[in-house]
Design a protein around this motif. Structure first.
Motif, PDB file in Angstrom:
ATOM      1  N   PHE A   5       0.806  -1.318  -0.003  1.00 50.57           N
ATOM      2  CA  PHE A   5       0.041   0.096  -0.097  1.00 50.57           C
ATOM      3  C   PHE A   5       0.812   1.313   0.076  1.00 50.57           C
ATOM      4  N   VAL A   6       0.286   2.300  -0.351  1.00 54.09           N
ATOM      5  CA  VAL A   6       1.035   3.507  -0.325  1.00 54.09           C
ATOM      6  C   VAL A   6       0.107   4.354   0.357  1.00 54.09           C
ATOM      7  N   ARG A   7       0.963   5.039   1.168  1.00 58.10           N
ATOM      8  CA  ARG A   7       0.108   5.865   2.376  1.00 58.10           C
ATOM      9  C   ARG A   7      -0.002   7.476   1.731  1.00 58.10           C
ATOM     10  N   LEU A   8      -1.149   7.997   1.787  1.00 60.14           N
ATOM     11  CA  LEU A   8      -1.155   9.345   1.072  1.00 60.14           C
ATOM     12  C   LEU A   8      -1.653  10.092   2.385  1.00 60.14           C
ATOM     13  N   LEU A   9      -1.397  11.618   2.004  1.00 63.51           N
ATOM     14  CA  LEU A   9      -1.564  12.732   2.829  1.00 63.51           C
ATOM     15  C   LEU A   9      -1.852  13.849   2.006  1.00 63.51           C
ATOM     16  N   CYS A  10      -2.938  14.289   2.165  1.00 67.76           N
ATOM     17  CA  CYS A  10      -3.522  15.742   1.406  1.00 67.76           C
ATOM     18  C   CYS A  10      -2.968  16.847   2.063  1.00 67.76           C
ATOM     19  N   PRO A  11      -2.169  17.507   1.036  1.00 68.07           N
ATOM     20  CA  PRO A  11      -1.385  18.649   1.647  1.00 68.07           C
ATOM     21  C   PRO A  11      -2.446  19.805   1.922  1.00 68.07           C
ATOM     22  N   ASP A  12      -3.565  19.651   1.364  1.00 65.22           N
ATOM     23  CA  ASP A  12      -4.412  20.747   1.526  1.00 65.22           C
ATOM     24  C   ASP A  12      -5.408  20.600   2.932  1.00 65.22           C
ATOM     25  N   CYS A  13      -6.000  19.504   2.847  1.00 62.84           N
ATOM     26  CA  CYS A  13      -6.979  19.303   4.120  1.00 62.84           C
ATOM     27  C   CYS A  13      -6.396  18.450   5.154  1.00 62.84           C
ATOM     28  N   GLY A  14      -5.196  17.589   4.938  1.00 59.31           N
ATOM     29  CA  GLY A  14      -4.722  16.939   5.845  1.00 59.31           C
ATOM     30  C   GLY A  14      -5.354  15.482   5.833  1.00 59.31           C
ATOM     31  N   THR A  37     -11.166  17.010  -2.606  1.00 57.51           N
ATOM     32  CA  THR A  37     -10.998  16.985  -4.047  1.00 57.51           C
ATOM     33  C   THR A  37      -9.914  18.100  -4.766  1.00 57.51           C
ATOM     34  N   ALA A  38      -9.092  18.415  -3.722  1.00 55.69           N
ATOM     35  CA  ALA A  38      -7.921  19.182  -4.220  1.00 55.69           C
ATOM     36  C   ALA A  38      -7.139  18.394  -5.299  1.00 55.69           C
ATOM     37  N   GLN A  39      -6.547  18.839  -6.363  1.00 55.50           N
ATOM     38  CA  GLN A  39      -6.174  18.377  -7.045  1.00 55.50           C
ATOM     39  C   GLN A  39      -4.610  18.725  -7.234  1.00 55.50           C
ATOM     40  N   ARG A  40      -3.529  17.686  -7.481  1.00 56.09           N
ATOM     41  CA  ARG A  40      -2.073  17.780  -7.350  1.00 56.09           C
ATOM     42  C   ARG A  40      -1.420  16.629  -8.030  1.00 56.09           C
ATOM     43  N   ARG A  41      -0.213  16.493  -8.436  1.00 49.93           N
ATOM     44  CA  ARG A  41       0.344  15.357  -8.950  1.00 49.93           C
ATOM     45  C   ARG A  41       0.384  14.474  -7.775  1.00 49.93           C
ATOM     46  N   THR A  42       0.167  13.195  -8.315  1.00 54.27           N
ATOM     47  CA  THR A  42       0.051  12.157  -7.373  1.00 54.27           C
ATOM     48  C   THR A  42       1.328  12.007  -6.260  1.00 54.27           C
ATOM     49  N   ALA A  43       2.406  12.263  -6.954  1.00 52.08           N
ATOM     50  CA  ALA A  43       3.661  12.295  -6.014  1.00 52.08           C
ATOM     51  C   ALA A  43       3.508  13.182  -4.785  1.00 52.08           C
ATOM     52  N   GLU A  44       2.806  14.321  -5.054  1.00 54.76           N
ATOM     53  CA  GLU A  44       2.470  15.183  -3.791  1.00 54.76           C
ATOM     54  C   GLU A  44       1.699  14.847  -2.656  1.00 54.76           C
ATOM     55  N   PHE A  45       0.976  13.702  -3.084  1.00 53.57           N
ATOM     56  CA  PHE A  45       0.098  13.133  -1.981  1.00 53.57           C
ATOM     57  C   PHE A  45       0.767  12.033  -1.160  1.00 53.57           C
ATOM     58  N   ALA A  46       2.078  11.531  -1.556  1.00 52.60           N
ATOM     59  CA  ALA A  46       2.871  10.440  -0.897  1.00 52.60           C
ATOM     60  C   ALA A  46       3.176  11.015   0.338  1.00 52.60           C
ATOM     61  N   ARG A  47       2.857  10.380   1.366  1.00 52.24           N
ATOM     62  CA  ARG A  47       3.187  10.648   2.720  1.00 52.24           C
ATOM     63  C   ARG A  47       4.847  10.688   3.117  1.00 52.24           C
ATOM     64  N   THR A  48       5.458   9.681   2.704  1.00 55.59           N
ATOM     65  CA  THR A  48       6.984   9.858   3.050  1.00 55.59           C
ATOM     66  C   THR A  48       7.741   9.460   1.551  1.00 55.59           C
ATOM     67  N   ASP A  49       8.870   9.645   1.602  1.00 53.82           N
ATOM     68  CA  ASP A  49       9.700   9.325   0.674  1.00 53.82           C
ATOM     69  C   ASP A  49       9.405   7.777   0.131  1.00 53.82           C
TER      70      ASP A  49
END
Length: 59
Positions: A5-14, A37-49
């Motif tokens: 799984f990939v852990r995701l974190l929205c930079p806008d709403c948390g 529904t904020a839109q960004r590149r998928t990479a920007e939602f990745a929680r960690t490297d």
């Protein structure tokens, strides 16, 4: 066998959540948050490297 799984974190709403890498668009493509529904590149939602590396590996 463990599922990856990939852990995701929205930079806008948390909002944080997990998805299978195959369910996500490529790390350079647009992706929308499940919460706000904020839109960004998928990479920007990745929680960690590490999450970003997993996403790239399965694309």
């Amino acid at each position: 066998m463990n599922e990856t799984f990939v852990r995701l974190l929205c930079p806008d709403c948390g909002k944080s959540w997990e998805r299978k890498p195959k369910e996500l668009p490529a790390h350079t493509d647009q992706f929308a948050c499940d919460g706000c529904t904020a839109q960004r590149r998928t990479a920007e939602f990745a929680r960690t490297d590490r999450d970003l590396d997993v996403l790239k590996q399965f694309q």
